[in-house]
Write a protein that holds these residues in place. Structure first.
Motif, PDB file in Angstrom:
ATOM      1  N   TRP A   1      17.233 -10.673   1.265  1.00  0.00           N
ATOM      2  CA  TRP A   1      17.632 -11.341   0.024  1.00  0.00           C
ATOM      3  C   TRP A   1      19.143 -11.391  -0.103  1.00  0.00           C
ATOM      4  CZ3 TRP A   1      14.238 -14.126  -2.521  1.00  0.00           C
ATOM      5  CH2 TRP A   1      12.876 -13.822  -2.395  1.00  0.00           C
ATOM      6  N   ASP A   2      19.822 -10.364   0.333  1.00  0.00           N
ATOM      7  CA  ASP A   2      21.269 -10.257   0.163  1.00  0.00           C
ATOM      8  C   ASP A   2      21.886  -9.822   1.488  1.00  0.00           C
ATOM      9  OD1 ASP A   2      23.888  -9.760  -0.519  1.00  0.00           O
ATOM     10  OD2 ASP A   2      23.444  -8.309  -2.102  1.00  0.00           O
ATOM     11  N   ALA A   3      22.574 -10.747   2.158  1.00  0.00           N
ATOM     12  CA  ALA A   3      23.128 -10.448   3.473  1.00  0.00           C
ATOM     13  C   ALA A   3      24.165  -9.330   3.414  1.00  0.00           C
ATOM     14  CB  ALA A   3      23.751 -11.700   4.077  1.00  0.00           C
ATOM     15  N   ALA A   4      24.837  -9.180   2.274  1.00  0.00           N
ATOM     16  CA  ALA A   4      25.861  -8.145   2.149  1.00  0.00           C
ATOM     17  C   ALA A   4      25.257  -6.760   1.968  1.00  0.00           C
ATOM     18  CB  ALA A   4      26.784  -8.467   0.972  1.00  0.00           C
ATOM     19  N   ASN A   5      24.033  -6.716   1.487  1.00  0.00           N
ATOM     20  CA  ASN A   5      23.333  -5.442   1.278  1.00  0.00           C
ATOM     21  C   ASN A   5      21.905  -5.563   1.815  1.00  0.00           C
ATOM     22  OD1 ASN A   5      25.317  -3.843  -0.479  1.00  0.00           O
ATOM     23  ND2 ASN A   5      25.180  -5.798  -1.559  1.00  0.00           N
ATOM     24  N   PRO A   6      21.756  -5.603   3.128  1.00  0.00           N
ATOM     25  CA  PRO A   6      20.433  -5.854   3.702  1.00  0.00           C
ATOM     26  C   PRO A   6      19.439  -4.734   3.420  1.00  0.00           C
ATOM     27  CG  PRO A   6      21.971  -5.195   5.419  1.00  0.00           C
ATOM     28  CD  PRO A   6      22.777  -5.391   4.170  1.00  0.00           C
ATOM     29  N   ALA A   7      18.236  -5.132   3.070  1.00  0.00           N
ATOM     30  CA  ALA A   7      17.119  -4.200   2.892  1.00  0.00           C
ATOM     31  C   ALA A   7      15.901  -4.820   3.548  1.00  0.00           C
ATOM     32  CB  ALA A   7      16.868  -3.931   1.417  1.00  0.00           C
ATOM     33  N   TYR A   8      15.091  -3.990   4.162  1.00  0.00           N
ATOM     34  CA  TYR A   8      13.941  -4.491   4.909  1.00  0.00           C
ATOM     35  C   TYR A   8      12.651  -3.877   4.380  1.00  0.00           C
ATOM     36  CZ  TYR A   8      17.715  -5.975   7.948  1.00  0.00           C
ATOM     37  OH  TYR A   8      18.864  -6.545   8.417  1.00  0.00           O
ATOM     38  N   GLY A   9      11.535  -4.424   4.825  1.00  0.00           N
ATOM     39  CA  GLY A   9      10.238  -3.975   4.344  1.00  0.00           C
ATOM     40  C   GLY A   9       9.460  -3.186   5.376  1.00  0.00           C
ATOM     41  N   ASN A  10       8.461  -2.481   4.898  1.00  0.00           N
ATOM     42  CA  ASN A  10       7.557  -1.705   5.748  1.00  0.00           C
ATOM     43  C   ASN A  10       6.135  -2.188   5.471  1.00  0.00           C
ATOM     44  OD1 ASN A  10       7.287   0.961   7.465  1.00  0.00           O
ATOM     45  ND2 ASN A  10       5.658   1.048   5.944  1.00  0.00           N
ATOM     46  N   ASP A  11       5.414  -2.523   6.530  1.00  0.00           N
ATOM     47  CA  ASP A  11       4.077  -3.102   6.386  1.00  0.00           C
ATOM     48  C   ASP A  11       3.064  -2.242   7.120  1.00  0.00           C
ATOM     49  OD1 ASP A  11       1.759  -4.622   6.395  1.00  0.00           O
ATOM     50  OD2 ASP A  11       2.548  -6.192   7.689  1.00  0.00           O
ATOM     51  N   GLY A  12       2.705  -1.117   6.511  1.00  0.00           N
ATOM     52  CA  GLY A  12       1.659  -0.302   7.102  1.00  0.00           C
ATOM     53  C   GLY A  12       2.135   1.084   7.488  1.00  0.00           C
ATOM     54  N   GLY A  13       1.489   1.614   8.482  1.00  0.00           N
ATOM     55  CA  GLY A  13       1.667   3.009   8.876  1.00  0.00           C
ATOM     56  C   GLY A  13       0.367   3.748   8.622  1.00  0.00           C
ATOM     57  N   SER A  14      -0.053   4.528   9.595  1.00  0.00           N
ATOM     58  CA  SER A  14      -1.348   5.208   9.507  1.00  0.00           C
ATOM     59  C   SER A  14      -1.219   6.709   9.695  1.00  0.00           C
ATOM     60  CB  SER A  14      -2.320   4.666  10.565  1.00  0.00           C
ATOM     61  OG  SER A  14      -2.686   3.331  10.307  1.00  0.00           O
ATOM     62  N   ALA A  15      -2.220   7.401   9.174  1.00  0.00           N
ATOM     63  CA  ALA A  15      -2.376   8.837   9.396  1.00  0.00           C
ATOM     64  C   ALA A  15      -3.643   9.069  10.209  1.00  0.00           C
ATOM     65  CB  ALA A  15      -2.485   9.569   8.064  1.00  0.00           C
ATOM     66  N   THR A  16      -3.654  10.153  10.961  1.00  0.00           N
ATOM     67  CA  THR A  16      -4.903  10.659  11.517  1.00  0.00           C
ATOM     68  C   THR A  16      -5.394  11.687  10.506  1.00  0.00           C
ATOM     69  OG1 THR A  16      -4.049  10.365  13.757  1.00  0.00           O
ATOM     70  CG2 THR A  16      -6.020  11.714  13.505  1.00  0.00           C
ATOM     71  N   ALA A  17      -6.344  11.265   9.673  1.00  0.00           N
ATOM     72  CA  ALA A  17      -6.804  12.076   8.553  1.00  0.00           C
ATOM     73  C   ALA A  17      -8.017  12.909   8.953  1.00  0.00           C
ATOM     74  CB  ALA A  17      -7.158  11.183   7.368  1.00  0.00           C
ATOM     75  N   VAL A  18      -8.181  14.042   8.275  1.00  0.00           N
ATOM     76  CA  VAL A  18      -9.347  14.904   8.484  1.00  0.00           C
ATOM     77  C   VAL A  18     -10.275  14.710   7.291  1.00  0.00           C
ATOM     78  CG1 VAL A  18     -10.150  17.249   8.870  1.00  0.00           C
ATOM     79  CG2 VAL A  18      -7.920  16.525   9.778  1.00  0.00           C
ATOM     80  N   LEU A  19     -11.498  14.302   7.576  1.00  0.00           N
ATOM     81  CA  LEU A  19     -12.416  13.938   6.514  1.00  0.00           C
ATOM     82  C   LEU A  19     -13.209  15.126   5.982  1.00  0.00           C
ATOM     83  CD1 LEU A  19     -13.817  10.468   7.698  1.00  0.00           C
ATOM     84  CD2 LEU A  19     -11.790  10.985   6.326  1.00  0.00           C
ATOM     85  N   LYS A  20     -13.816  14.884   4.860  1.00  0.00           N
ATOM     86  CA  LYS A  20     -14.609  15.892   4.158  1.00  0.00           C
ATOM     87  C   LYS A  20     -15.704  16.469   5.054  1.00  0.00           C
ATOM     88  CE  LYS A  20     -17.937  16.179   0.330  1.00  0.00           C
ATOM     89  NZ  LYS A  20     -18.586  15.402  -0.753  1.00  0.00           N
ATOM     90  N   GLY A  21     -15.821  17.789   5.014  1.00  0.00           N
ATOM     91  CA  GLY A  21     -16.916  18.450   5.720  1.00  0.00           C
ATOM     92  C   GLY A  21     -16.643  18.773   7.165  1.00  0.00           C
ATOM     93  N   CYS A  22     -15.435  18.530   7.644  1.00  0.00           N
ATOM     94  CA  CYS A  22     -15.136  18.825   9.050  1.00  0.00           C
ATOM     95  C   CYS A  22     -15.244  20.336   9.288  1.00  0.00           C
ATOM     96  CB  CYS A  22     -13.738  18.332   9.412  1.00  0.00           C
ATOM     97  SG  CYS A  22     -13.266  18.705  11.116  1.00  0.00           S
ATOM     98  N   ALA A  23     -16.121  20.723  10.187  1.00  0.00           N
ATOM     99  CA  ALA A  23     -16.335  22.145  10.476  1.00  0.00           C
ATOM    100  C   ALA A  23     -15.296  22.710  11.426  1.00  0.00           C
ATOM    101  CB  ALA A  23     -17.736  22.344  11.057  1.00  0.00           C
ATOM    102  N   HIS A  24     -14.469  21.837  11.985  1.00  0.00           N
ATOM    103  CA  HIS A  24     -13.460  22.278  12.957  1.00  0.00           C
ATOM    104  C   HIS A  24     -12.101  21.722  12.545  1.00  0.00           C
ATOM    105  CE1 HIS A  24     -16.618  23.838  15.513  1.00  0.00           C
ATOM    106  NE2 HIS A  24     -17.218  22.659  15.531  1.00  0.00           N
TER     107      HIS A  24
END
Length: 437
Positions: A296-319
């Motif tokens: 939007w502003d070449a003098a003060n550039p800012a960029y966006g982030n579209d995503g990113g993932s986690a390796t999540a541990v789900l409910k009930g995992c015994a290990h």
């Protein structure tokens, strides 16, 4: 500024406490449960990203005491998350799952996660601080960060030149002017695509300094229809009204066909889109390049982030301990990281991985360009105070539907945002969460 953990909504804290109790139980059925006979600990892992299966195979070769089985699902927004939540509710979820940062708070609110903070404390310092906060809800750690997703402009150098564009647009004003130039030369050709991916749109809002969610005084704040958000909506609505961008569904066969046929000349998307384009538009090899996304502003550039993932541990995992060990390894092991950079197109969340040689390799599809140099330079100009809300599964569905309607002329983007605001507030209240205003 840094992203705060979603920690002030008291109702969410209550459901998180319930998750902790569930996480201490004997856990899900099948290979995620305790093994009756001696042998390696067996873990199931659900996800959709290309390259994950190869990292799992690398782990299994070097960790005979823990064996991971990767199950391919539909992408999260196309049914994968529904499958995971259903399994967690039924008590037969896998131990591990690929969950986007944007959706992890929703999983926490649904009681679908296991706290692995006891096993990951030593790993915290190995990741960018803001990415660690993306896997932390109410002080509980539910997995390990894998990547971030800085956005850029992927474009056809030869076709830009054909239509008189001698350099990629550096600002959104230049982007609109270039789109008009292409349209005037050939109304069947478009500078870019306007898709229906809600998270790509979130990246555009993120770049503009817009916010979607916040917390304070034990209440959620929802600002999907703010002035900053309407600025982004009005810009793209103007391009749609003038038919200066093509409205193909995001990452769809029709979009890639139009790219291959020279009808769409560029795509503003995340780092992970680079290998997808390379695999989907093979005839253009050597003619594509990557440039910073317009600002939007070449003098003060800012960029966006579209995503990113986690390796999540789900409910009930015994290990849970072994699940956390695998998740840490996947995000930090050099061989795994190299595979994920090459095949999945990640920009790593682990700080040590940012020096990985794979990030310095010329890419033949992109004319021998070292494309990760673009994403590296942008990362310093991406704000890290963006916050996701606990209803993103529904919010993203509503937004995706609205973006699709806007693309076909069935709605306008400003009206889509107004409707999204009211729907999201209603969804939060339906979950019993306090909402400001």
């Amino acid at each position: 500024m840094k992203t705060r953990p979603v920690s002030t909504a008291s109702a969410l804290a209550l459901v998180t406490a319930a998750v902790l109790v569930a996480g201490c139980s004997s856990g899900g059925s099948g290979s995620s449960g305790a093994d009756a006979a001696p042998g390696p600990v067996k873990l199931d892992f659900w996800g959709w990203a290309p390259g994950y299966e190869e990292s799992v195979a690398l782990f299994n070769k070097t960790h005979p005491g823990i064996q991971v089985s990767f199950g391919k699902t539909a992408s999260g927004s196309k049914g994968g998350y529904t499958k995971m939540l259903t399994a967690a509710k039924a008590g037969n979820a896998p131990c591990l799952a690929q969950v986007g940062y944007e959706t992890l708070p929703s999983f926490a609110a649904a009681g679908a996660l296991t706290d692995v903070g006891t096993y990951t404390a030593d790993a915290k310092g190995r990741f960018a601080d803001w990415t660690w906060k993306q896997v932390t809800v109410d002080g509980h750690t539910y997995g390990l960060p894998v990547d971030t997703a800085p956005m850029a402009l992927m474009y056809r150098k030869d076709l830009f030149a054909k239509y008189g564009i001698d350099k990629p647009p550096a600002t959104w004003a230049e982007y609109a002017a270039d789109a008009a130039k292409v349209h005037a030369a050939d109304p069947t050709v478009y500078l870019g695509n306007f898709g229906n991916d809600p998270y790509t749109y979130a990246g555009l809002a993120w770049q503009a300094g817009a916010k979607w969610f916040g917390t304070g005084n034990d209440q959620w704040q929802v600002s999907l229809n703010s002035d900053a958000n309407r600025k982004v909506a009005s810009y793209w609505q103007d391009l749609l009204d003038k038919k200066l961008v093509k409205a193909d569904p995001s990452n769809d066969a029709s979009q890639f066909s139009d790219m291959a046929n020279g009808k769409i000349l560029s795509d503003v998307n995340a780092v992970w889109d680079a290998p997808i384009i390379a695999g989907s538009v093979k005839d253009g090899a050597g003619q594509w390049a990557v440039a910073p996304m317009p600002v939007w502003d070449a003098a003060n550039p800012a960029y966006g982030n579209d995503g990113g993932s986690a390796t999540a541990v789900l409910k009930g995992c015994a290990h849970a301990k072994e699940a956390a060990e695998f998740a840490t390894w996947m995000s930090t092991d050099p061989d795994s990281v190299g595979n994920l950079i090459k095949v999945t197109g990640i920009y790593p969340a682990a700080t040590s991985a940012l020096a990985h040689p794979a990030l310095s390799q010329p890419d033949p599809f992109y004319g021998g360009q070292v494309i990760y140099d673009v994403f590296k330079a942008e990362t310093a100009h991406i704000t890290t105070d963006w916050q996701w809300g606990p209803t993103m599964t529904q919010t993203s569905t509503d937004l995706g539907d609205g973006l699709g309607k806007a693309g076909t002329g069935g709605a306008t983007l400003p009206n889509v945002l107004a409707d999204l605001q009211s729907r999201t507030v209603a969804g939060l209240k339906q979950q019993g969460l306090a909402v400001a205003g």
